[in-house]
Design an enzyme around this catalytic site. Structure first.
Site, PDB file in Angstrom:
ATOM      1  N   THR A  45     -70.493  15.974  59.041  1.00  0.00           N
ATOM      2  CA  THR A  45     -71.076  14.803  59.686  1.00  0.00           C
ATOM      3  C   THR A  45     -71.308  13.685  58.676  1.00  0.00           C
ATOM      4  O   THR A  45     -71.067  12.504  58.973  1.00  0.00           O
ATOM      5  CB  THR A  45     -72.414  15.191  60.354  1.00  0.00           C
ATOM      6  OG1 THR A  45     -72.151  16.203  61.326  1.00  0.00           O
ATOM      7  CG2 THR A  45     -73.068  14.002  61.031  1.00  0.00           C
ATOM      8  N   HIS A  48     -68.113  12.050  58.146  1.00  0.00           N
ATOM      9  CA  HIS A  48     -67.766  11.187  59.281  1.00  0.00           C
ATOM     10  C   HIS A  48     -68.495   9.846  59.171  1.00  0.00           C
ATOM     11  O   HIS A  48     -67.921   8.797  59.450  1.00  0.00           O
ATOM     12  CB  HIS A  48     -68.142  11.856  60.613  1.00  0.00           C
ATOM     13  CG  HIS A  48     -67.279  13.032  60.956  1.00  0.00           C
ATOM     14  ND1 HIS A  48     -65.915  13.026  60.821  1.00  0.00           N
ATOM     15  CD2 HIS A  48     -67.594  14.267  61.439  1.00  0.00           C
ATOM     16  CE1 HIS A  48     -65.420  14.202  61.192  1.00  0.00           C
ATOM     17  NE2 HIS A  48     -66.421  14.974  61.566  1.00  0.00           N
TER      18      HIS A  48
END
Lengths: 348, 348, 348, 348
Positions: A45, A48
């Site tokens: 994450t 990302h």
């Protein structure tokens, strides 16, 4: 004058992040604690957000201190905090839950309707200090070092996914050997799985899976994983599939390699809709499908503490890089290239 | 000279079926019983064989006596049969299981790897007599009349699907009100569901669902079922979804109307692959998906006997037509038009 | 000047209690709420404290405002309370749990190692106002009137005990028809039990059990309950036994009337050690025994709300007396004589 | 002329047994198989029959060939047997179940109402040949040698008891280190228990427990086991207790050393009634008690095969004596003196 600190900050929309001097966070509610971060690690994450994919662009509002995986020492507690003291050694559950939606009241807090995520919706832990609700902190066993204690958030994903059904004496396939998949194989072995078969596209990761206990690994670019797993199981398929890749082809495969009456736990997040042959591959076979998100608060953490502190679970080989905090962008490059297991930052 | 009987026979590939004079079946193994059929009913599968869809063309080898739902009296038992006597009143589990595959050994016989189906793979019960393994027969409570006892195979599907997870105090949506969907609503109410919401495309069937206890019915051609169900549940979605239609759009809807952490039981069979938004609608919500096939041998039957014999479950309003055996093709026309609940043949 | 109020107070060790003028309680922590009590009810525990049995003498330190079952309106909230507002309609979980022992962390808060009980360890709710932690309050559905909402603590015991295993289609014996036993029979019926058999020594209570749905009641002073229940179940015994009396003879009977493989939930508290024939009555039969205390926070409450609000569960006939607060000692006399179901005080 | 064989026979009431020449058993029903016994082992039950305790005197009708634990080769199959062939390598489930009582129909066959036991109610396997129902035979993995394969009946007890609830990451106490207790410790470790604490009165057996994985052993004649286990668990008690001794004092201790909300599995058979402080030690703590008998047919066997064949479970150190069949009475002496783990007879 306010104390300041250096933190890794998503300063503006678009790729990248910067190490900035920011105000040290302060306790603003009596149920919070302030933690000196000793180790923190990079999640997919975080990558990302760093690379600014569509999900990040929709969710994250810069400036935002990044990071949600950490271990550290409590340095201050709010006036109402009874469960923790200054000096306690804690890690953090990254999902801050509301406590009063139906899911929270029914003890399914991992699917709280009002979840906020550390380092995503609020300022995170890629910094020397972080302030979190006492209710999101988990008191660690002192025998677990910070570079292991900080990865319990993703390890908890693996524990939750793997132990969402029976494992002892069962054959288990793990599809996708990012860190959570690698962890899952290790958890399955610790739980008595009779065999763990792991697949991925990269031999580097398959080697890590082997180090953490996978009995057989299959590079899906080099072999027909479905045929291989069916062959390893006498044509029946495995008892349990842990889908950790999010690849539509792997999700379809998960259903096909699972034996009649078996269990598939889906944790990998597909980026687009997935087409499934539900009649043949799922319904006629009577599969049970567990969609997995987060970790159970705090059953999963309790099991994890016990496995780590007793030495029944050793995930240290999966931590391939321990970097100084300043080498943040090197860590992100490793993530991009898949040339790593878990990347940890030790704080000074 | 051999005794003969009139039976409904799929005589050749292609649409249709005929009432033929055939040999009365005889016990050929010591573990079989012979049953005089008192009532038998039409399943959707029978209609598929009658109309000769692709599945039937691939599976059924004519000539074949059709039918798998029945109730009747034991008229003869094989030499090794200890569990049943002549005169016993039985129904039949249509799935004949092998007893020695891994699933059977683990008591998941409803997903036996070697299942043969009565009236599909072997001669069936649309006839005055049928011979079945004693192990596939279920001794009925005498208080349940043949026209109810014969429908326990599909009622068992509904019991299995509905009770595959917790129901008491839960909100339940039933998507698709063919007989099994209608039954499922009734079972959910008997099990203490706080509310049952049922959807279908035909008002006739929705009225039947209401008669069997549905609190609210929604014709999906006339209203936005998803919006309606979300509104009925304060925006949260239902605790349990029972997908009985097999329609891809309903399967997608099942995932969307289920609350975070809820359960979806999938029983309807889609005729083609289904595309799902797995990330948003399933994984992030932490759903549990039960793929349902058949009935548990014999936990489901035991529960069903108890519910029927105690009067806790009354499914009689779902039996809309009781026809003489000779009006077989009229029964099939009713099935085609959806102008029926359950169609039963009383045998002379 | 401080506001005062009239409360029922255990003023000193020994039998009895008094209505006294005491200070109105005030919020002293930011996570508390203050509630105007609309209805409160008498528990067996209150009677034990009133009559000053050995347990009370060891546990309760006078002066203590008595009472732990209530429903009312929130009139003030602490600064940190986010889940409730002034005007909300709440009941109270009488077990105040610590939130940080292993049991609490694993969501088994009903067995918290540090439980404090309202009206026992802290001042209670037999008063116009009570202050409780927001975390111990349960927001009621407005459709449930205060005289029902106040009894959810003991009703929750019944829900927890009854639903600790499977009930649908099962035969259930309830041993002991005090209010919790009576409730348990009603819950079992709402959950689809095929039959409920209830026993007690008083016909008054057995009649109440019948009103709440028991199919068959047996006065153990007038008939051989064990023989009766075995006869009602064809000699096999019941699937589920709910032991609510605490009588050693009934606990032994619970084991004997339970079928092989069945479940016994033990909730009644025996006053002395109990001798059991564990080999024959328990181990060889493969029983599962659930020892029940309290209610699950808050799964039990969530189920209860749903059953009450939907009308699936109607326990109103069990509330035999609604008294003005001043007639407190009359209520205690009713408890002593067993001449009541549930006794509720309506507050002015 | 009939073939004969030498078998160990309980020839008459009273202590002792003899090796006699008896008729070789023959298949008399089409669902039976005949097995050439390769290894057989002594159970505590065999010793009870040998020494002729009260239970034996009430149950066993001499003459009776003793023995119920075996592994061997199928040498003949009845006409209706489809699941096994001549040459198959099998062990036997000693509980022959009826298949048609409620428990059998609900797949709780280990508590069948009509169980007959090999070597107790029918002639057993302390002989070169034994005839058993095909349904009671379990096909072994060829990698498991006969001296291990023959002990699966008692090992199955241990697997059933240990895995009747969650084990991974849990602390486990095993009370009583006869063979089943020793096995249970090994199974708990294979299933991921964080720690196993074992108690007994004999150091010989505690050493065996250590060899099979127990982390800590306590001789109850030399130390206060209750204090020791509470101390090892920080005063909380263990998560899981496996009571394997049948001693009333150990059963009471089981309840006291189990943590609030924990699980106690009771398998040891007390010879007389047991007095328990149910209020304090069980009910207020919310314990779950599993009474364990036999093994689940065949879930337990399936798990056991997988654990043995994969090497995840190694119980070989518990087999302390492998004797020739003729040294039968020496084996019984070892049993009497507790100077053994498992005693196996290899057949010629």
């Amino acid at each position: 004058m306010k104390a300041t600190m250096k933190a890794i900050v998503k300063t503006k929309p678009g790729p990248g992040a910067e190490i900035c001097e920011v105000d040290e966070p302060e306790i603003t509610r009596p149920d919070q604690i302030k933690v000196r971060v000793q180790a923190t690690s990079i999640c997919g994450t975080d990558y990302h957000i760093y690379s600014w994919d569509r999900w990040s662009a929709n969710r994250v509002v810069p400036p935002r201190i990044m990071g949600h995986e950490f271990a550290g020492e409590v340095v201050e507690v709010g006036a109402q905090v009874e469960s923790l003291c200054v000096g306690d050694y804690v890690s953090g559950e990254s999902h801050w839950v509301c406590g009063h939606c139906q899911q929270c009241l029914m003890n399914d807090r991992h699917v709280c309707a009002n979840t906020r995520i550390l380092g995503v919706d609020v300022n995170g832990c890629f910094a020397p200090y972080v302030v979190v609700p006492a209710a999101s902190a988990w008191k660690n066993d002192r025998s677990v070092p910070p570079e292991i204690a900080c990865i319990q958030d993703p390890l908890g994903n693996a524990v939750h996914a793997t132990l969402s059904g029976e494992v002892i004496g069962r054959t288990v396939a793990v599809l996708g050997c990012g860190p959570i998949g690698i962890f899952a194989g290790a958890v399955a072995k610790a739980a008595g799985a009779s065999a763990v078969y792991a697949t991925d596209t990269r031999n580097y990761r398959l080697e890590l899976a082997t180090k953490l206990g996978a009995d057989q690994v299959i590079n899906v670019l080099e072999a027909d994983a479905e045929a291989a797993i069916l062959s390893l199981t006498g044509g029946k398929g495995v008892d349990v599939v842990l889908e950790m890749s999010g690849a539509p082809s792997a999700i379809r495969q998960a259903m096909r390699i699972c034996r009649r009456g078996g269990r598939v736990s889906l944790m990998g997040i597909p980026a687009q809709p997935v087409e499934l042959d539900m009649a043949e591959d799922m319904i006629f076979k009577g599969l049970t499908i567990h969609c997995i998100v987060g970790r159970r608060l705090y059953e999963t953490w309790d099991t994890m503490r016990s496995l780590l502190a007793s030495g029944r679970l050793d995930v240290s080989p999966a931590i391939t890089h321990i970097l100084p905090f300043e080498e943040f962008s090197h860590g992100m490059d490793l993530m991009r290239d898949g040339a790593c297991g878990k990347v940890v930052f030790k704080m000074p």
